[in-house]
Write a protein that holds these residues in place. Structure first.
Motif: not given
Length: 318
Positions: A64-87
């Motif tokens: 639960r440590h708040e300084q652990r990388p979160h989902a968006l950090d993994y997306i930013s670090g591993l995924i290129t050309e990311y296009v978020p989808l919503a709704g």
């Protein structure tokens, strides 16, 4: 600035002393440099020894440590050309579940993650990583797109559980979670799920019914939080330490129970001490799993995935 947990106090004191020495007027002096080196070596050894024997409750705190990388950090670090989808195309956008299209090592993929936020503002934005029915229905929509276009699915799980509010229950929370599990089991493309922090209850398994389930070394995965378990069994949340041990929620326990497939080692001192290295290690493991899964025929992949989870239930019942 590194935030220390209570059980890390000895390490905190050593690192505080190192910082004091570095701020002295002549930090390059032979005696001071030697003392800094000695203290750093001592701190590193103590940290490694401490994290090699963490209790179940201590792993809960690390997960639960708040300084652990979160989902968006993994997306930013591993995924290129990311296009978020919503709704969810029915009711609303749910910011606890994030996802979209992108490329992983050049391969087109669908990404879905549970984002809990890293500070007060982002936690409020993402509802502390607790999704509502519209979040799970968005997840189902993204899996449908993945199936239609033959895209592998990467899931990053970090949640205390689904949102327990009355509004969620009124909109069919349980049904939405069940449909998400069904959608994950049914998608005809490879699914790799990684538990990066806390995997809580149905809110986690909704995204986690995958071909391969990876779990960080100090993450946790459980049907109920230790605090909630203690409140039910002993009517005393202070018994959470006991409950954590009984729940067998650590990566090591779950691997022995065959409920996950791989443990991803964390840097010494946990993911919070070196987020970039952690993200890199997760990416390497995902790459290995995808290379194998993409060679399997869709019908075989889906049948094998379903049998995997049926086998888990048979093992538990027996």
């Amino acid at each position: 600035m590194q935030q220390f947990l209570d059980f890390e106090k000895p390490i905190a004191e050593l690192e505080s002393k190192i910082d004091e020495l570095r701020q002295m007027s002549d930090p390059e002096g032979a005696n001071i440099a030697e003392e800094i080196s000695r203290l750093k070596d001592k701190a590193d050894k103590q940290l490694a020894a401490l994290y090699a024997r963490l209790s179940a409750w201590q792993k809960v705190l690390v997960a639960r440590h708040e300084q652990r990388p979160h989902a968006l950090d993994y997306i930013s670090g591993l995924i290129t050309e990311y296009v978020p989808l919503a709704g969810d195309r029915h009711f609303a956008e749910d910011s606890a579940i994030v996802g979209g299209l992108g490329r992983f090592e050049g391969m087109s993929v669908m990404i879905v993650g549970i984002e809990r936020g890293s500070d007060l503002q982002t936690r409020l934005t993402h509802n502390f990583g607790m999704a509502k029915p519209e979040g799970y229905r968005k997840h189902q929509r993204l899996l449908d797109l993945a199936g239609r276009f033959g895209l592998p699915v990467l899931a990053f799980i970090d949640t205390a559980g689904a949102w327990p509010g009355i509004d969620a229950e009124e909109r069919g929370q349980a049904e939405a979670i069940a449909r998400s599990i069904e959608a994950t089991l049914s998608v005809p493309t490879p699914v790799v799920a990684t538990i990066i922090g806390e995997g809580g209850s149905g809110g986690a398994i909704a995204l986690g019914a995958a071909d391969q389930i990876l779990m960080l070394e100090h993450a946790i995965y459980s049907v109920i939080s230790p605090e909630a378990c203690a409140s039910i069994l002993w009517r005393d949340p202070k018994q959470a330490v006991v409950a954590a041990g009984a729940l067998r929620l650590t990566a090591q326990d779950l691997l022995n129970l065959k409920l996950i497939d791989r443990i991803v080692p964390e840097p010494t001192g946990g993911a919070q001490r070196n987020p970039q290295e952690t993200i890199k290690r997760v990416g390497e493991k995902i790459s290995i799993e995808l290379a194998a899964l993409t060679k399997v025929e869709p019908a075989i992949l889906r049948a094998r995935r379903r049998e995997k989870f049926l086998a888990m239930s048979r093992e538990i019942i027996s």
